[in-house]
Design an enzyme around this catalytic site. Structure first.
Site, PDB file in Angstrom:
ATOM      1  N   CYS A   9       5.285  -9.611  55.520  1.00  0.00           N
ATOM      2  CA  CYS A   9       5.789 -10.632  56.440  1.00  0.00           C
ATOM      3  C   CYS A   9       5.507 -10.228  57.884  1.00  0.00           C
ATOM      4  O   CYS A   9       5.272  -9.054  58.167  1.00  0.00           O
ATOM      5  CB  CYS A   9       7.283 -10.788  56.269  1.00  0.00           C
TER       6      CYS A   9
ATOM      7  N   ARG B   8      -1.902  -9.891  57.428  1.00  0.00           N
ATOM      8  CA  ARG B   8      -0.971  -9.120  56.607  1.00  0.00           C
ATOM      9  C   ARG B   8      -0.702  -9.797  55.267  1.00  0.00           C
ATOM     10  O   ARG B   8      -0.164  -9.186  54.364  1.00  0.00           O
ATOM     11  CB  ARG B   8       0.338  -8.927  57.367  1.00  0.00           C
TER      12      ARG B   8
ATOM     13  N   TRP C 278       5.866 -13.508  53.054  1.00  0.00           N
ATOM     14  CA  TRP C 278       5.231 -13.163  51.780  1.00  0.00           C
ATOM     15  C   TRP C 278       6.374 -13.082  50.787  1.00  0.00           C
ATOM     16  O   TRP C 278       7.255 -12.230  50.918  1.00  0.00           O
ATOM     17  CB  TRP C 278       4.519 -11.819  51.934  1.00  0.00           C
TER      18      TRP C 278
ATOM     19  N   ASN D 156      12.152  -9.281  58.424  1.00  0.00           N
ATOM     20  CA  ASN D 156      11.211  -8.542  57.564  1.00  0.00           C
ATOM     21  C   ASN D 156      12.012  -7.481  56.837  1.00  0.00           C
ATOM     22  O   ASN D 156      12.875  -6.834  57.441  1.00  0.00           O
ATOM     23  CB  ASN D 156      10.144  -7.818  58.400  1.00  0.00           C
ATOM     24  N   GLY D 157      11.681  -7.253  55.556  1.00  0.00           N
ATOM     25  CA  GLY D 157      12.393  -6.229  54.795  1.00  0.00           C
ATOM     26  C   GLY D 157      13.106  -6.844  53.606  1.00  0.00           C
ATOM     27  O   GLY D 157      12.872  -8.011  53.267  1.00  0.00           O
TER      28      GLY D 157
ATOM     29  N   GLU E  56     -12.371   3.827  43.795  1.00  0.00           N
ATOM     30  CA  GLU E  56     -12.247   3.013  45.006  1.00  0.00           C
ATOM     31  C   GLU E  56     -13.196   1.809  44.943  1.00  0.00           C
ATOM     32  O   GLU E  56     -12.824   0.696  45.326  1.00  0.00           O
ATOM     33  CB  GLU E  56     -12.514   3.880  46.249  1.00  0.00           C
TER      34      GLU E  56
ATOM     35  N   LYS F 101     -11.969  -2.088  45.084  1.00  0.00           N
ATOM     36  CA  LYS F 101     -12.478  -3.039  46.073  1.00  0.00           C
ATOM     37  C   LYS F 101     -12.948  -4.311  45.386  1.00  0.00           C
ATOM     38  O   LYS F 101     -12.660  -5.413  45.822  1.00  0.00           O
ATOM     39  CB  LYS F 101     -13.625  -2.372  46.838  1.00  0.00           C
TER      40      LYS F 101
ATOM     41  N   GLU G  60      -9.932  -6.365  44.052  1.00  0.00           N
ATOM     42  CA  GLU G  60      -9.102  -6.962  45.110  1.00  0.00           C
ATOM     43  C   GLU G  60      -9.695  -8.230  45.687  1.00  0.00           C
ATOM     44  O   GLU G  60      -8.986  -9.201  45.902  1.00  0.00           O
ATOM     45  CB  GLU G  60      -8.978  -5.982  46.287  1.00  0.00           C
TER      46      GLU G  60
ATOM     47  N   HIS H 197     -14.937   8.340  24.875  1.00  0.00           N
ATOM     48  CA  HIS H 197     -13.625   8.470  24.221  1.00  0.00           C
ATOM     49  C   HIS H 197     -12.887   7.130  24.131  1.00  0.00           C
ATOM     50  O   HIS H 197     -11.685   7.116  23.878  1.00  0.00           O
ATOM     51  CB  HIS H 197     -12.764   9.492  24.970  1.00  0.00           C
TER      52      HIS H 197
ATOM     53  N   LYS I 269      -1.350  -6.760  53.569  1.00  0.00           N
ATOM     54  CA  LYS I 269      -1.965  -5.608  54.229  1.00  0.00           C
ATOM     55  C   LYS I 269      -1.081  -4.370  54.143  1.00  0.00           C
ATOM     56  O   LYS I 269      -1.554  -3.288  53.873  1.00  0.00           O
ATOM     57  CB  LYS I 269      -2.284  -5.949  55.688  1.00  0.00           C
TER      58      LYS I 269
HETATM   59  O1  M6R Z   1      -1.280   1.333  54.382  1.00  0.00           O
HETATM   60  P1  M6R Z   1      -1.480   2.177  53.159  1.00  0.00           P
HETATM   61  O2  M6R Z   1      -2.694   3.024  53.218  1.00  0.00           O
HETATM   62  O3  M6R Z   1      -0.251   2.985  52.817  1.00  0.00           O
HETATM   63  O4  M6R Z   1      -1.676   1.131  51.984  1.00  0.00           O
HETATM   64  C1  M6R Z   1      -1.782   1.539  50.655  1.00  0.00           C
HETATM   65  C2  M6R Z   1      -2.282   0.422  49.786  1.00  0.00           C
HETATM   66  O5  M6R Z   1      -1.368  -0.636  49.776  1.00  0.00           O
HETATM   67  C3  M6R Z   1      -3.641  -0.095  50.266  1.00  0.00           C
HETATM   68  O6  M6R Z   1      -4.586   0.929  50.317  1.00  0.00           O
HETATM   69  C4  M6R Z   1      -4.153  -1.196  49.327  1.00  0.00           C
HETATM   70  O7  M6R Z   1      -4.483  -0.657  48.081  1.00  0.00           O
HETATM   71  C5  M6R Z   1      -5.323  -1.914  49.980  1.00  0.00           C
HETATM   72  N1  M6R Z   1      -5.255  -3.300  49.669  1.00  0.00           N
HETATM   73  C6  M6R Z   1      -6.639  -1.376  49.581  1.00  0.00           C
HETATM   74  O8  M6R Z   1      -7.717  -2.138  49.959  1.00  0.00           O
END
Ligand code: M6R
Length: 614
Positions: free
Chosen positions: A2, A27, A76, A102-103, A486, A490, A493, A509, A609
């Protein structure tokens, strides 16, 4: 997640609020709203979906004349759907007070039941609405806005950053925080609150991060900050130097593509600052661990989530290789579920781009309670996680707008190279010639990244060929298993294509059962590295099962073209440094696949984000 913006001053707040929210869009959110106040009344306008819907609602509303203040929010969904009713701001029973939050309020059910018993009627399914009613309740009991907000906060369990306006005090905007970030801003035309700096770029001239349990009273021409015990605090605002360029696409189709292309420069600047030459010692001035404490370290723990967790895996490999100290990597959420073995002999490294990830913050707090020395790697040195830091390693990658982490990941990797070199220097665990050779090679990386970025034709061709595959496998051996993980993350996501990542030796395996002509396998192979020959054999096994093969490699061997459908080459680099180069084509592959499928690359569905809930 948020986002909050608030303003009080002598300019109409509407554009200020909308601009601020626009800069927080990255975000991730599913609804938005604003509240405006003039000297006579408040009005609230909300909409489900993107900001364009809110803008349309605003254009169709008969607005208040001469508003002097306003608060805005993008939400969010956590408690209740992402619709207009659940969107913030929420109001008190008589509509004379509006808040943005927020929170998460953990005890909201108990508070809600108590308020319902007293005759309060709730409009939304949110936890936030209890705060509006509670402040309204204390106002009716005769408290002023400052006191009523404090009284309400004393009833809350959980995390909150709040912006509050009320008709009871039309020259005031109240801000308060507890375990959620909130920033104050100043300019000649008025004063601001925001959950993150981008909301204030181009609007405020200077900013200040509110600390936990501090409360700020903002008026048109003054800001007063009060400590948790309500004594006045004397604070210094810092000039806001970030330019609008840092949150501009600068002609790129997406922020993600812009941020991928920034990686040459970012790594160059970071290295230049911390390691000006191969002969220099690594300069990490914010690492505050004494020599005796460092010598007494028996284990290293690295705690992170998501992409930062993959950087941590590379970090583990480097630290163990260069220092011989046993290093464990833990997903922050898992560290919270188990008995902690951290002690004063532990160096605990928290990795977080945003510094606001709730899981990582809670895990680091737990490690600190066990007396570990806490070192934080973050792109946001003012963020909440740094409150627990004994030592700090800033990433200096600039604001990352795209939800998918790219440049921050590469900066995290560089930070881990610097850190492991620093530890090796201070522990004398590697001889000087080896260290200097490694440094020499590290300093070449920025140029090598730029070479990869300039030669992306094969990556684009590969993306075109496989963009309709429904599943991918990524694999490697050694340090690049993390790169495979990674790369797969990517792709998932931003394209919504399923991708599994494995140490290549694990294929036989189980995952090998999945292989057929519809399942592309992406391998990262570095000649001369551990397991190169075995990786080739694993690919032969995959080819025998008709899987299309893609190689990310620094090999110049033309024979590879017979085995692989696509060979994407990266400059020659030792295996130890290769995660810095091999990751770049994987970012581009994910990007070009997602873009060719028409995905919302910068704001993928369901993602935020920074994930500020556990
Ligand atoms: O801000 P942070 O590095 O703590 O965030 C961790 C994850 O939420 C963040 O890396 C997330 O996996 C991203 N969407 C990756 O692209």
């Amino acid at each position: 997640m948020c986002g909050i913006i608030g303003y009080i001053g002598n300019t109409s707040p509407i554009d200020i609020l909308l601009n601020g929210l626009k800069h927080l869009e990255y975000r991730g959110y599913d609804s938005a709203g604003i509240a405006l106040g003039n000297l006579n009344r408040l009005m609230v306008i909300k909409a489900a979906g993107k900001l364009a819907n809110l803008q349309q609602e605003i254009s169709q509303s008969s607005l208040l004349s001469s508003p002097n203040r306003g608060i805005g929010h993008i939400r969010w969904a956590t408690h209740g759907k992402g619709n207009a009713v659940n969107a913030h701001p929420h109001t008190s029973l008589n509509g004379n007070l509006a808040i943005v939050h927020n929170g998460i309020i953990e005890n909201y059910k108990d508070l809600k039941a108590e308020l319902i018993n007293q005759g309060y009627v709730f409009q939304s399914e949110t936890d936030t609405e209890v705060i509006a009613h509670l402040i309204g309740f204390y106002l009716q009991q005769g408290s002023n806005l400052h006191q009523a907000t404090r009284q309400a906060c004393s009833r809350l369990h959980g995390a909150y950053a709040l912006g509050v306006i009320s008709q009871a005090e039309p020259h005031k905007l109240i801000a308060v925080r507890h375990h959620a970030p909130l920033i104050l801003g100043q300019s000649r035309s008025g004063n601001y609150i925001a959950s993150d700096i981008p909301a204030l770029i181009g609007q405020a001239d200077s900013t200040l991060s509110l600390e936990d349990d501090e409360l700020a009273e903002l008026s048109e021409n003054n800001i007063s900050v009060f400590a948790a015990d309500d004594t006045i605090c004397h604070k210094t605002f810092k000039p806001l130097t970030m330019s609008a360029d840092s949150i501009d696409k600068l002609g790129y189709r997406h922020y993600m593509l812009k941020e991928i292309h920034e990686q040459g420069n970012i790594t160059r600047q970071l290295l230049h600052k911390r390691l000006p030459s191969a002969e220099a010692e690594v300069n990490l001035p914010d690492i505050n661990i004494s020599s005796s404490r460092l010598q007494a370290i028996r284990q290293i723990e690295i705690i992170a989530c998501g992409t930062s967790l993959h950087a941590a895996e590379v970090g583990k490999y480097l630290i163990e290789e260069l220092t011989g100290i046993s290093t464990q990597v833990m997903a922050a959420s898992e560290y919270l579920c188990r008995r902690s073995l951290s002690s004063e002999h532990t160096l605990c490294i928290g990795v977080s781009q945003s510094g606001e990830t709730a899981d990582t913050i809670s895990a680091i707090r737990k490690a600190k309670e066990h007396n570990a020395h806490i070192l934080i790697l973050t792109n946001r040195p003012d963020s909440s996680i740094t409150r627990y830091a004994d030592s700090l390693l800033p990433l200096e990658a600039g604001i990352e707008v795209s939800v998918a982490a790219t440049k921050s990941y590469t900066a995290q990797l560089v930070a881990f190279y610097l850190l492991s070199l620093y530890l090796a220097e201070h522990l004398h665990s590697v001889d000087a010639a080896q260290l200097s050779a490694l440094k020499q090679e590290l300093l070449q990386i920025p140029t090598q990244i730029e070479t990869i970025l300039q030669n992306d034709q094969e990556i684009k061709a590969c993306a075109q060929q496989f963009n309709h595959s429904r599943n991918f496998i990524y694999m490697s051996r050694g340090i690049n298993v993390a790169t495979a993980q990674e790369g797969a993350l990517k792709l998932k996501e931003i394209s919504y294509i399923n991708a599994g990542a494995y140490p290549a030796g694990e294929l036989k395996h189980g995952p090998i059962a999945l292989l057929d002509e519809t399942l592309p396998v992406v391998s990262i192979l570095i000649p001369g590295g551990s397991g190169y020959a075995k990786l080739l054999s694993n690919n032969e096994e995959a080819k025998a099962r008709k899987a299309p093969l893609i190689a990310i490699t620094s090999s110049q061997d033309k024979e590879l073209n017979k085995l692989f459908n696509h060979v994407i080459t990266v400059p020659q680099v030792s295996e130890l440094l290769s995660p810095l180069t091999t990751n770049i084509p994987l970012q581009l592959l994910a990007y070009y696949i997602a873009d060719s499928l028409g995905r919302d690359v910068d704001q993928p569905r369901n993602l935020a984000k920074s994930v500020t809930v556990e």
